[in-house]
Structure formats: structure tokens, C-alpha cells
Scaffold this motif. Structure first.
Motif, PDB file in Angstrom:
ATOM      1  N   LEU A  45       2.609   7.344 -21.424  1.00  0.00           N
ATOM      2  CA  LEU A  45       1.958   7.311 -22.735  1.00  0.00           C
ATOM      3  C   LEU A  45       1.075   8.543 -22.941  1.00  0.00           C
ATOM      4  O   LEU A  45       0.705   8.864 -24.070  1.00  0.00           O
ATOM      5  CB  LEU A  45       1.118   6.037 -22.883  1.00  0.00           C
ATOM      6  N   GLN A 189       6.598   6.584 -26.973  1.00  0.00           N
ATOM      7  CA  GLN A 189       5.132   6.627 -26.904  1.00  0.00           C
ATOM      8  C   GLN A 189       4.521   5.971 -28.138  1.00  0.00           C
ATOM      9  O   GLN A 189       3.579   5.168 -28.022  1.00  0.00           O
ATOM     10  CB  GLN A 189       4.652   8.080 -26.800  1.00  0.00           C
ATOM     11  N   ASP A 190       5.038   6.302 -29.292  1.00  0.00           N
ATOM     12  CA  ASP A 190       4.529   5.709 -30.534  1.00  0.00           C
ATOM     13  C   ASP A 190       4.689   4.194 -30.514  1.00  0.00           C
ATOM     14  O   ASP A 190       3.771   3.451 -30.897  1.00  0.00           O
ATOM     15  CB  ASP A 190       5.265   6.291 -31.745  1.00  0.00           C
ATOM     16  N   LYS A 193       2.148   2.647 -27.975  1.00  0.00           N
ATOM     17  CA  LYS A 193       0.778   2.666 -28.478  1.00  0.00           C
ATOM     18  C   LYS A 193       0.589   1.649 -29.603  1.00  0.00           C
ATOM     19  O   LYS A 193      -0.460   1.000 -29.701  1.00  0.00           O
ATOM     20  CB  LYS A 193       0.425   4.075 -28.966  1.00  0.00           C
ATOM     21  N   GLU A 194       1.615   1.509 -30.435  1.00  0.00           N
ATOM     22  CA  GLU A 194       1.551   0.518 -31.519  1.00  0.00           C
ATOM     23  C   GLU A 194       1.503  -0.896 -30.957  1.00  0.00           C
ATOM     24  O   GLU A 194       0.788  -1.767 -31.472  1.00  0.00           O
ATOM     25  CB  GLU A 194       2.760   0.687 -32.443  1.00  0.00           C
ATOM     26  N   LEU A 196       0.151  -1.777 -28.133  1.00  0.00           N
ATOM     27  CA  LEU A 196      -1.220  -1.996 -27.646  1.00  0.00           C
ATOM     28  C   LEU A 196      -2.190  -2.217 -28.793  1.00  0.00           C
ATOM     29  O   LEU A 196      -3.018  -3.143 -28.751  1.00  0.00           O
ATOM     30  CB  LEU A 196      -1.671  -0.797 -26.808  1.00  0.00           C
ATOM     31  N   LYS A 197      -2.102  -1.398 -29.828  1.00  0.00           N
ATOM     32  CA  LYS A 197      -2.999  -1.546 -30.975  1.00  0.00           C
ATOM     33  C   LYS A 197      -2.837  -2.901 -31.655  1.00  0.00           C
ATOM     34  O   LYS A 197      -3.822  -3.537 -32.033  1.00  0.00           O
ATOM     35  CB  LYS A 197      -2.745  -0.417 -31.991  1.00  0.00           C
TER      36      LYS A 197
END
Length: 201
Positions: A45, A189-190, A193-194, A196-197
């Protein structure tokens, strides 16, 4: 069966579950009755620049070398790697679990930064080869942890980098299209991260 039911009960309490192995998605669905999302290993990430900032004070190595980062290295693997290195005019730097050498995190990262080629049987050795955009070959033990290698390399269309223990390594260094790999990595990666958010908010 009793233990599986017990695990399923607790797994269903989670808001979300992720797994880096594609096989894990099926296992969660079939045995735990939960949906899991496939994501990258957390090390991927971050970008190369994030890691290189940590080892910027480690002097660079000028001589071209092949980094052999191996867990449980066999005599056969050592012979095969030395032969490959000789054919490609590279010095071999062996970094194995059997050596009584303790590298700092910064020194370990610099080994990847400066290597011309990497041969590894470590999952994270493979991940950092990709992070650093280094040509590499990965050796897997089909009886232990192969799924994570297969899932990772399949996502980046790098399955041709994968060899089983005992396989003959190619004679030459086949280049990788890192632009294509990095575009694919950015998508994953996007998505990671999404994930996790969305689930840590």
C-alpha cells in the motif's frame, strides 16, 4: 466441524474481512459464511519512495549484484543461483535465514534498492522486488504458502516469474514491463485504501 462453526460464529461479528490470498475468499465463503475482499499485502500500500526515505543515509553499492534473499536455502538452490549469476555476469549477495547476520531495516531496504536482480523464496522478498521495480524470480514450496505468491503475482500478470523448488531457472534475465505493473498496482492500492477508509470510519 465444531471448531469451524465456532470460528464462523465469531467471523460473522466482524464488519468486514479482507484477505491477500484469493483462496481465502473462497474459504471464508465456504466455511465461515462471510464475504471477504481480496486486497494487497499492507507492504504494497506504500510506494517505493516511502521506503527509500528510510534508507537514504545508507551508501549505495556500485557493483552490480544479484540479491538472493532465501529462507531455508538448499544446496541445489545455491548451485542454481550461482550458475544463473555466472551466466549473467553478476556477483551474488546471499542473504539467508542461516546466516548469522543481522541487518537493520534500513540496511535490508538498501539491499533491494541497489540490487540488479533478485531471486527469493520469501513472500515479502517478492513484494519488495515489485515495490522496487526490480527484475526477479520467485521460488515457491508447493506444500507451504504457495497461494499467497500465486495470488500476488497473478494480480500483476507476473506468473511467469514463479518457479517451483527444483525447477530449472531461465538462463537469461527477462525484463518486466514495470509501467504496466505499476498501473495495476495503483488500482489495487486505491481499492485497499478505500476498503480501510470504508470500514475503519
Amino acid at each position: 466441524l465444531k471448531l469451524t462453526k465456532e470460528c464462523a460464529k465469531y467471523a460473522q461479528l466482524f464488519t468486514a474481512i479482507s484477505t491477500r490470498e484469493d483462496s481465502g475468499i473462497k474459504l471464508c465463503n465456504d466455511y465461515l459464511n462471510v464475504k471477504a475482499q481480496g486486497v494487497l499485502d499492507p507492504t504494497l500500500l506504500l510506494d517505493r519512495e516511502d521506503y527509500m526515505a528510510l534508507c537514504q543515509n545508507i551508501p549505495g553499492r556500485r557493483e552490480s549484484y544479484l540479491l538472493a534473499y532465501l529462507l531455508d536455502m538448499t544446496d541445489e538452490q545455491k548451485e542454481s543461483i550461482n550458475s544463473f549469476a555466472t551466466k549473467n555476469k553478476l556477483r551474488v549477495f546471499f542473504c539467508t535465514s542461516e546466516q548469522e547476520v543481522n541487518f537493520s531495516v534500513e540496511e535490508w531496504l538498501s539491499l533491494y534498492r541497489d540490487a540488479s536482480f533478485i531471486i527469493t523464496n520469501s513472500f515479502h522478498g517478492t513484494a519488495f522486488s515489485i515495490i522496487n521495480n526490480k527484475n526477479f524470480y520467485s521460488i515457491i514450496n508447493v506444500h507451504r504458502g504457495a497461494d499467497r505468491f500465486i495470488s500476488l503475482l497473478s494480480r500483476f500478470h507476473l506468473a511467469d516469474r514463479l518457479f517451483k523448488e527444483g525447477d530449472q531457472l531461465p538462463d537469461s534475465i527477462n525484463p518486466i514491463d514495470w509501467n504496466a505493473v505499476n498501473r495495476e498496482k495503483a488500482k489495487w492500492q486505491d481499492a485497499g485504501k478505500e476498503f480501510l477508509k470504508s470500514n475503519l470510519a
